[in-house]
Design an enzyme around this catalytic site. Structure first.
Site, PDB file in Angstrom:
ATOM      1  CD  GLU A   8       7.388  -0.538   7.832  1.00  0.00           C
ATOM      2  OE1 GLU A   8       6.466  -1.249   7.385  1.00  0.00           O
ATOM      3  OE2 GLU A   8       7.626   0.615   7.419  1.00  0.00           O
ATOM      4  CG  ASP A  60      -0.352   0.013   2.518  1.00  0.00           C
ATOM      5  OD1 ASP A  60       0.880  -0.124   2.600  1.00  0.00           O
ATOM      6  OD2 ASP A  60      -1.090   0.143   3.526  1.00  0.00           O
ATOM      7  CB  SER A  61       4.579   1.734   0.043  1.00  0.00           C
ATOM      8  OG  SER A  61       4.843   0.596  -0.752  1.00  0.00           O
TER       9      SER A  61
HETATM   10  O1  KIV Z   1       3.487  -1.123   1.659  1.00  0.00           O
HETATM   11  C1  KIV Z   1       4.635  -1.568   1.690  1.00  0.00           C
HETATM   12  O2  KIV Z   1       5.463  -1.315   0.814  1.00  0.00           O
HETATM   13  C2  KIV Z   1       4.980  -2.422   2.830  1.00  0.00           C
HETATM   14  C3  KIV Z   1       6.391  -2.845   2.979  1.00  0.00           C
HETATM   15  C4  KIV Z   1       7.247  -1.702   3.305  1.00  0.00           C
HETATM   16  C5  KIV Z   1       6.558  -3.965   3.939  1.00  0.00           C
HETATM   17  O3  KIV Z   1       4.143  -2.739   3.587  1.00  0.00           O
END
Ligand code: KIV
Length: 318
Positions: free
Chosen positions: A214, A76-77
């Site tokens: 994380e 979701d990043s």
């Molecule tokens: O949304 C994302 O990219 C993540 C990773 C950083 C683990 O959750």
């Protein structure tokens, strides 16, 4: 009964027949190409480090898959990296699904994980299962990821009961940014460490396919990794995890800001793109692009005929 019938017809054991099931266009024939949740566990057992990276579109998905990573996460990043939102809270199921489908078309071998966006699993379990199923059915994901510790254990069990592998995510969970009061490293005191250990064990018992850690101290990540049977995938959690994940845009300097402490830049995508686009513009302005070789031409006879017509017109005009 069905197993016996198949076995009798095919003359092989059920496992042999099952192993010819194509997954993502590849034969899952035990040749080691297609990564599965089972092969991740094997890797943990053999202390074979796992690499995961985010991807959000077809082209990058193909590149990272062909580079040999074991896991591709449609994180979701993408709210920030692809859509320019301030944080991950705004991205919707439909936006995530759009990207998961594109990535699915690019990934052949890696395990494809879809991140459940904020609001898609916090409200009620039925919604959560339906949303997870959309990622599998419509998006082609092989697992879903959701944030949160022991309080998510029952929900995770229910999603797994619906035949959907789940990746856990504990520590600094960006969807809790408002509750955490910012993006802060978690588990820095004894109470925090105890909570993280409870979270990890609860999710491990619930049967998660892997556990993302994380933003936690290296020492705590090492303790969790030793404690749980599921593979741990770290991001800002030190080198003792079973695997590591980084965001595609972070490793390529495509984030327009200073990187977090744990990010290592492996390339300068921003400089590459800027230089290429500036060079293109300079060539357009100086009329060096396109060249004659980069142009299409008329066939010889059509050109000769055209010249005759033009010459005739010129003569008539005089
Ligand atoms: O949304 C994302 O990219 C993540 C990773 C950083 C683990 O959750």
């Amino acid at each position: 009964m069905r197993a016996q019938a198949l076995s009798a017809r095919g003359g092989g054991a059920l496992e042999d027949i099952m192993s010819l099931t194509p997954i993502g266009g590849r034969l899952f024939d035990g040749s080691g190409h297609k990564v599965t949740t089972a092969s991740l566990r094997e890797k943990k057992l053999h202390r074979d480090p796992i690499t995961c990276i985010t991807a959000y579109d077809y082209a990058t998905a193909r590149l990272v898959d062909e580079a040999g990573v074991e896991m591709v996460l449609v994180g979701d990043s993408l709210a920030q990296t692809m859509l320019g939102y301030e944080n991950t809270l705004s991205v919707t199921m439909d936006e995530m699904l759009h990207h998961v489908k594109a990535v699915r078309r690019g990934v052949k071998n890696a395990l494809l994980i879809a991140d459940m966006p904020y609001g898609s699993y916090q409200v009620d379990a039925k919604d959560a299962i339906l949303n997870a199923a959309r990622f599998v059915k419509e998006g082609g994901a092989e697992a879903v990821k959701l944030e949160g510790g022991e309080r998510r254990a029952d929900l995770i069990r229910r999603i797994i009961d619906a035949e959907i592998p789940v990746a856990g995510h504990i520590g600094l969970t960006p969807q809790s940014v408002n509750v955490m009061g910012g993006y802060k490293v978690q588990g820095k005191n004894l109470t925090g460490i105890e909570q993280l250990m409870h979270d990890a064990v609860a999710l491990d018992r619930a049967g998660v396919a892997c556990l993302y850690l994380e933003g936690i101290p290296r020492e705590v990540a090492a303790m969790i990794t030793a404690e749980v049977t599921t593979p741990t995938i770290g991001i800002g959690a030190g080198p003792d995890c079973d695997g590591q994940v980084l965001v595609f845009h972070d490793i390529l300097n495509l984030t327009f800001g200073p990187p977090a402490k744990f990010v290592r830049r492996y390339g300068d995508g921003a400089a590459l793109v800027t230089n290429a686009v500036q060079a293109f513009r300079a060539d357009v302005r100086s009329r060096q692009y396109p060249s004659d070789e980069e142009s299409y031409h008329l066939p010889k006879d059509t050109r000769a005929a055209l010249e005759t017509v033009l010459a005739r017109k010129r003569a008539m005009g005089r």
